[in-house]
Each structure stands twice: as C-alpha cells, then as structure tokens.
Design a protein around this motif. Structure first.
Motif, PDB file in Angstrom:
ATOM      1  N   GLU A 157       0.953  -1.315  -0.086  1.00 34.78           N
ATOM      2  CA  GLU A 157       0.220  -0.072   0.021  1.00 34.78           C
ATOM      3  C   GLU A 157       0.823   1.295   0.133  1.00 34.78           C
ATOM      4  OE1 GLU A 157      -4.302  -1.735   1.811  1.00 34.78           O
ATOM      5  OE2 GLU A 157      -2.720  -0.663   3.298  1.00 34.78           O
ATOM      6  N   GLU A 158       1.887   1.317   0.939  1.00 41.29           N
ATOM      7  CA  GLU A 158       2.941   2.138   0.610  1.00 41.29           C
ATOM      8  C   GLU A 158       3.477   2.646  -0.747  1.00 41.29           C
ATOM      9  OE1 GLU A 158       4.403   1.933   5.388  1.00 41.29           O
ATOM     10  OE2 GLU A 158       5.950   2.034   3.631  1.00 41.29           O
ATOM     11  N   THR A 159       3.539   1.724  -1.432  1.00 46.96           N
ATOM     12  CA  THR A 159       4.165   1.840  -2.765  1.00 46.96           C
ATOM     13  C   THR A 159       3.080   2.076  -3.759  1.00 46.96           C
ATOM     14  OG1 THR A 159       4.344  -0.340  -3.019  1.00 46.96           O
ATOM     15  CG2 THR A 159       6.277   0.853  -2.497  1.00 46.96           C
ATOM     16  N   GLY A 160       1.752   2.503  -3.175  1.00 46.19           N
ATOM     17  CA  GLY A 160       0.765   2.866  -4.221  1.00 46.19           C
ATOM     18  C   GLY A 160      -0.358   1.877  -4.724  1.00 46.19           C
ATOM     19  N   ASN A 161      -0.060   0.586  -4.363  1.00 44.06           N
ATOM     20  CA  ASN A 161      -1.093  -0.661  -4.926  1.00 44.06           C
ATOM     21  C   ASN A 161      -2.301  -0.604  -4.227  1.00 44.06           C
ATOM     22  OD1 ASN A 161       1.193  -1.884  -6.738  1.00 44.06           O
ATOM     23  ND2 ASN A 161       2.227  -1.499  -4.803  1.00 44.06           N
ATOM     24  N   ARG A 162      -3.075  -1.096  -4.818  1.00 44.38           N
ATOM     25  CA  ARG A 162      -4.520  -1.342  -4.287  1.00 44.38           C
ATOM     26  C   ARG A 162      -4.674  -2.752  -3.893  1.00 44.38           C
ATOM     27  NH1 ARG A 162      -7.122  -1.609  -9.273  1.00 44.38           N
ATOM     28  NH2 ARG A 162      -5.038  -1.091  -9.825  1.00 44.38           N
ATOM     29  N   VAL A 163      -4.770  -3.073  -2.352  1.00 46.86           N
ATOM     30  CA  VAL A 163      -4.540  -4.423  -1.810  1.00 46.86           C
ATOM     31  C   VAL A 163      -5.923  -4.791  -1.034  1.00 46.86           C
ATOM     32  CG1 VAL A 163      -3.290  -5.729  -0.029  1.00 46.86           C
ATOM     33  CG2 VAL A 163      -2.329  -3.755  -1.209  1.00 46.86           C
ATOM     34  N   GLU A 164      -6.250  -5.984  -1.177  1.00 49.13           N
ATOM     35  CA  GLU A 164      -7.542  -6.609  -0.436  1.00 49.13           C
ATOM     36  C   GLU A 164      -6.753  -7.912  -0.030  1.00 49.13           C
ATOM     37  OE1 GLU A 164     -11.953  -8.031  -0.860  1.00 49.13           O
ATOM     38  OE2 GLU A 164     -11.039  -7.693  -2.364  1.00 49.13           O
ATOM     39  N   LYS A 165      -7.039  -8.075   1.236  1.00 44.94           N
ATOM     40  CA  LYS A 165      -6.913  -9.439   2.291  1.00 44.94           C
ATOM     41  C   LYS A 165      -8.043 -10.000   2.299  1.00 44.94           C
ATOM     42  CE  LYS A 165      -5.917  -9.572   6.630  1.00 44.94           C
ATOM     43  NZ  LYS A 165      -5.414  -9.312   7.908  1.00 44.94           N
ATOM     44  N   ILE A 166      -7.991 -11.436   2.133  1.00 43.53           N
ATOM     45  CA  ILE A 166      -9.217 -12.160   2.490  1.00 43.53           C
ATOM     46  C   ILE A 166      -8.804 -13.176   3.195  1.00 43.53           C
ATOM     47  CG2 ILE A 166     -11.098 -13.673   1.570  1.00 43.53           C
ATOM     48  CD1 ILE A 166     -11.041 -11.934  -0.958  1.00 43.53           C
ATOM     49  N   ARG A 167      -9.630 -13.429   4.336  1.00 46.34           N
ATOM     50  CA  ARG A 167      -9.273 -14.640   5.248  1.00 46.34           C
ATOM     51  C   ARG A 167     -10.227 -15.908   4.939  1.00 46.34           C
ATOM     52  NH1 ARG A 167     -10.459 -15.154  10.334  1.00 46.34           N
ATOM     53  NH2 ARG A 167      -8.552 -16.413  10.561  1.00 46.34           N
ATOM     54  N   LEU A 168      -9.642 -16.779   4.362  1.00 49.40           N
ATOM     55  CA  LEU A 168     -10.525 -17.937   3.844  1.00 49.40           C
ATOM     56  C   LEU A 168     -11.347 -18.630   4.633  1.00 49.40           C
ATOM     57  CD1 LEU A 168      -7.638 -19.438   1.328  1.00 49.40           C
ATOM     58  CD2 LEU A 168      -9.320 -17.540   0.951  1.00 49.40           C
ATOM     59  N   ALA A 169     -10.810 -18.612   5.888  1.00 44.05           N
ATOM     60  CA  ALA A 169     -11.680 -19.295   7.119  1.00 44.05           C
ATOM     61  C   ALA A 169     -12.700 -18.645   7.047  1.00 44.05           C
ATOM     62  CB  ALA A 169     -10.904 -19.431   8.196  1.00 44.05           C
ATOM     63  N   GLU A 170     -13.114 -17.472   6.771  1.00 39.64           N
ATOM     64  CA  GLU A 170     -14.344 -16.860   7.075  1.00 39.64           C
ATOM     65  C   GLU A 170     -15.119 -16.974   5.900  1.00 39.64           C
ATOM     66  OE1 GLU A 170     -13.186 -12.884   8.065  1.00 39.64           O
ATOM     67  OE2 GLU A 170     -12.350 -13.519  10.079  1.00 39.64           O
ATOM     68  N   LEU A 171     -14.844 -17.447   4.679  1.00 43.09           N
ATOM     69  CA  LEU A 171     -15.684 -17.935   3.587  1.00 43.09           C
ATOM     70  C   LEU A 171     -16.198 -19.452   3.703  1.00 43.09           C
ATOM     71  CD1 LEU A 171     -13.501 -16.616   0.749  1.00 43.09           C
ATOM     72  CD2 LEU A 171     -15.099 -15.314   2.148  1.00 43.09           C
ATOM     73  N   LYS A 172     -17.369 -19.284   3.102  1.00 44.77           N
ATOM     74  CA  LYS A 172     -18.209 -20.730   2.777  1.00 44.77           C
ATOM     75  C   LYS A 172     -17.688 -21.349   1.671  1.00 44.77           C
ATOM     76  CE  LYS A 172     -22.567 -23.119   3.191  1.00 44.77           C
ATOM     77  NZ  LYS A 172     -22.511 -23.635   1.780  1.00 44.77           N
ATOM     78  N   ILE A 173     -16.699 -22.320   1.887  1.00 49.34           N
ATOM     79  CA  ILE A 173     -16.113 -22.801   0.653  1.00 49.34           C
ATOM     80  C   ILE A 173     -16.001 -24.389   0.751  1.00 49.34           C
ATOM     81  CG2 ILE A 173     -14.264 -23.099  -0.895  1.00 49.34           C
ATOM     82  CD1 ILE A 173     -13.633 -20.047  -0.378  1.00 49.34           C
ATOM     83  N   GLU A 174     -16.802 -24.995  -0.166  1.00 57.40           N
ATOM     84  CA  GLU A 174     -17.157 -26.452  -0.082  1.00 57.40           C
ATOM     85  C   GLU A 174     -16.057 -27.329  -0.946  1.00 57.40           C
ATOM     86  OE1 GLU A 174     -20.777 -27.595  -1.190  1.00 57.40           O
ATOM     87  OE2 GLU A 174     -21.967 -26.182  -0.360  1.00 57.40           O
ATOM     88  N   TYR A 175     -15.879 -28.413  -0.395  1.00 63.79           N
ATOM     89  CA  TYR A 175     -14.526 -29.040  -1.417  1.00 63.79           C
ATOM     90  C   TYR A 175     -15.000 -29.421  -2.832  1.00 63.79           C
ATOM     91  CZ  TYR A 175     -13.404 -30.887   3.308  1.00 63.79           C
ATOM     92  OH  TYR A 175     -13.026 -31.071   4.651  1.00 63.79           O
ATOM     93  N   CYS A 176     -14.157 -29.349  -3.631  1.00 60.49           N
ATOM     94  CA  CYS A 176     -14.444 -29.921  -5.062  1.00 60.49           C
ATOM     95  C   CYS A 176     -14.863 -31.474  -5.146  1.00 60.49           C
ATOM     96  CB  CYS A 176     -12.946 -29.900  -5.820  1.00 60.49           C
ATOM     97  SG  CYS A 176     -13.149 -30.680  -7.402  1.00 60.49           S
ATOM     98  N   SER A 177     -15.931 -31.612  -5.678  1.00 64.21           N
ATOM     99  CA  SER A 177     -16.332 -32.900  -5.793  1.00 64.21           C
ATOM    100  C   SER A 177     -15.823 -33.846  -6.857  1.00 64.21           C
ATOM    101  CB  SER A 177     -18.113 -33.035  -5.843  1.00 64.21           C
ATOM    102  OG  SER A 177     -18.523 -32.262  -4.859  1.00 64.21           O
ATOM    103  N   ALA A 178     -15.151 -33.146  -7.808  1.00 62.71           N
ATOM    104  CA  ALA A 178     -14.748 -33.904  -8.924  1.00 62.71           C
ATOM    105  C   ALA A 178     -15.742 -34.315  -9.777  1.00 62.71           C
ATOM    106  CB  ALA A 178     -13.359 -35.312  -8.598  1.00 62.71           C
ATOM    107  N   CYS A 179     -16.908 -33.703  -9.866  1.00 62.78           N
ATOM    108  CA  CYS A 179     -17.782 -33.806 -10.924  1.00 62.78           C
ATOM    109  C   CYS A 179     -17.502 -33.632 -12.258  1.00 62.78           C
ATOM    110  CB  CYS A 179     -19.257 -33.274 -10.345  1.00 62.78           C
ATOM    111  SG  CYS A 179     -19.439 -31.533 -10.734  1.00 62.78           S
ATOM    112  N   TYR A 180     -16.766 -32.573 -12.447  1.00 61.86           N
ATOM    113  CA  TYR A 180     -16.350 -31.948 -13.775  1.00 61.86           C
ATOM    114  C   TYR A 180     -17.534 -31.326 -14.380  1.00 61.86           C
ATOM    115  CZ  TYR A 180     -11.817 -34.724 -12.999  1.00 61.86           C
ATOM    116  OH  TYR A 180     -10.743 -35.241 -12.296  1.00 61.86           O
ATOM    117  N   ALA A 181     -18.445 -31.050 -13.731  1.00 64.48           N
ATOM    118  CA  ALA A 181     -19.491 -30.223 -14.524  1.00 64.48           C
ATOM    119  C   ALA A 181     -18.954 -29.292 -15.050  1.00 64.48           C
ATOM    120  CB  ALA A 181     -20.703 -30.006 -13.577  1.00 64.48           C
ATOM    121  N   CYS A 182     -18.029 -28.312 -14.237  1.00 63.01           N
ATOM    122  CA  CYS A 182     -17.387 -27.182 -14.799  1.00 63.01           C
ATOM    123  C   CYS A 182     -16.508 -27.468 -16.224  1.00 63.01           C
ATOM    124  CB  CYS A 182     -16.400 -26.632 -13.828  1.00 63.01           C
ATOM    125  SG  CYS A 182     -14.909 -27.884 -13.577  1.00 63.01           S
ATOM    126  N   LYS A 183     -16.438 -28.576 -16.648  1.00 65.04           N
ATOM    127  CA  LYS A 183     -15.861 -28.818 -17.896  1.00 65.04           C
ATOM    128  C   LYS A 183     -16.906 -28.654 -18.829  1.00 65.04           C
ATOM    129  CE  LYS A 183     -11.760 -30.897 -17.286  1.00 65.04           C
ATOM    130  NZ  LYS A 183     -10.441 -30.179 -18.051  1.00 65.04           N
TER     131      LYS A 183
END
Ligand SMILES: Cc1cc2nc3c(=O)[nH]c(=O)nc-3n(C[C@H](O)[C@H](O)[C@H](O)COP(=O)(O)O)c2cc1C
Length: 180
Positions: free
Chosen positions: A30-56
């Motif tokens: 930030e001191e050198t002028g960049n825009r910074v966001e920090k995210i604490r992953l533990a505060e998000l709701k993120i499930e495991y990948c199910s390896a269903c490959y629907a994303c393909k």
C-alpha cells in the motif's frame, strides 16, 4: 504503475503468524501505491471440489457458495499472495480447498499471467516448510503464465505472536514494497 493485489490468508487462526506476515506485505504494497485486499479464507463458505467435472461443460462450478466471488477477485488481481501455516508438513486445508475449487474457474480465461508471492509459517525451521511451498508451486505450474515472485519463510513461529521480531517480518514488508 498501481497493481491490484489479492492476499489469500488461509490460517484459521485470526491474527496468527502467517496473517501477520500478510499484513506486513500489505503495508509495504500500500505504501508504494498498490490497491490491496486481504481475504481470510476461513471466514468464507467454500465446499470441497466433488470432482464432478460439471465445470468442464458449464465453464463454472455448480456449487453455490463463496467460491464464485473469490474467483472473480482472483481474476481481477494482478498479484496474488498465497499464505499458509504449515500443517503436518504441508499447506492447511483451507488453502488446499480453495486451490482445488479453482478447477471450475480454470475453465474460462482470467487466471493466467498472474504474479504470485508465497508465505508460510511453521514452528520448525525452513526445511519443515519446503513441502508446503512445493505444494503451492505445483499449483502455480498448473496456471498458464504464473510467475513466482518471492517466498517468505516464517520459520520458528509456533504460538500466536511468535512471528514478532522474526526476519520474515521485514522481508514481507519489503516484498510488498517491491511491487510496481
Ligand atoms: C494442525 C496443525 C499442524 C501443524 N503441523 C506443523 C508441522 O508439521 N510443522 C511445523 O513446524 N509446525 C506445525 N504446526 C505449527 C504451525 O505451523 C505454527 O503454529 C504456525 O505459526 C501457525 O501459523 P498461523 O499462526 O498463521 O496459523 C502445526 C499446527 C497445527 C494447528
């Protein structure tokens, strides 16, 4: 030139050693002028990948949780910091879960050509952290054009606050400052 920096702090321990290094990195960036966001992953709701490959077929993941929004932030970032405590010689589960879920995001453009910084903390010395760093490097190998810009080893930090006075504090600050 100002860059968008996204810090993914994966420790479940709030204000822990790796998060403290993230904050040092952030201060420098930030001191050198960049825009910074920090995210604490533990505060998000993120499930495991199910390896269903629907994303393909779909180009996105079918799970409805916080991952879609996190992926958009990753796409928008020029620089991504991956910070993890060492748990049994590897990265913590929160970080690995997010990495696996980027499989869905990798089905459409936007995760290429990012700059990465890696941060790890451990009770033991640097040698105990190599497998965690190597795991993160394996992820970078899967992302086209990913560039590893620096690694910070917060060795010998066990209890909350142990990282204070560790040389990694200054290294993290200077690495943040070096972003331009
Ligand atoms: C489940 C668990 C496993 C751990 N495994 C290791 C390990 O294999 N090697 C090590 O040096 N420290 C290990 N530690 C200690 C943490 O890496 C250390 O406390 C670190 O500073 C935690 O970072 P944090 O404060 O950001 O969470 C472990 C801690 C936990 C909770």
């Amino acid at each position: 030139m100002s860059k968008q920096v996204l810090i993914l702090s994966s420790s479940p321990r709030k204000n822990g050693n790796s998060e403290t290094l993230c904050d040092q990195f952030r201060k420098g960036a930030e001191e050198t002028g960049n825009r910074v966001e920090k995210i604490r992953l533990a505060e998000l709701k993120i499930e495991y990948c199910s390896a269903c490959y629907a994303c393909k077929q779909l180009g996105y993941c079918v799970k409805q949780d916080d991952m879609a929004q996190l992926l958009e932030k990753m796409r928008a970032a020029d620089v991504i910091v991956l910070a993890t405590p060492v748990y049994f010689y590897t990265m913590c589960a929160q970080m690995k879960t997010v990495i696996d879920r980027t499989l869905g995001g990798a089905q459409k453009p936007g995760l290429e050509n990012k700059e990465f910084y890696l941060i790890a903390t451990a009770a033991d010395g640097k040698a105990a952290m190599e497998r965690a760093i190597d795991g993160l490097r394996g992820y970078l190998e899967c992302l086209p054009g990913a560039k590893e810009m620096g690694v910070i080893y917060g060795a010998g930090a066990w209890q909350l606050g142990d990282i204070q006075g560790n040389p990694a504090m200054e290294e993290a600050y200077q690495m943040g400052r070096s972003i331009c």
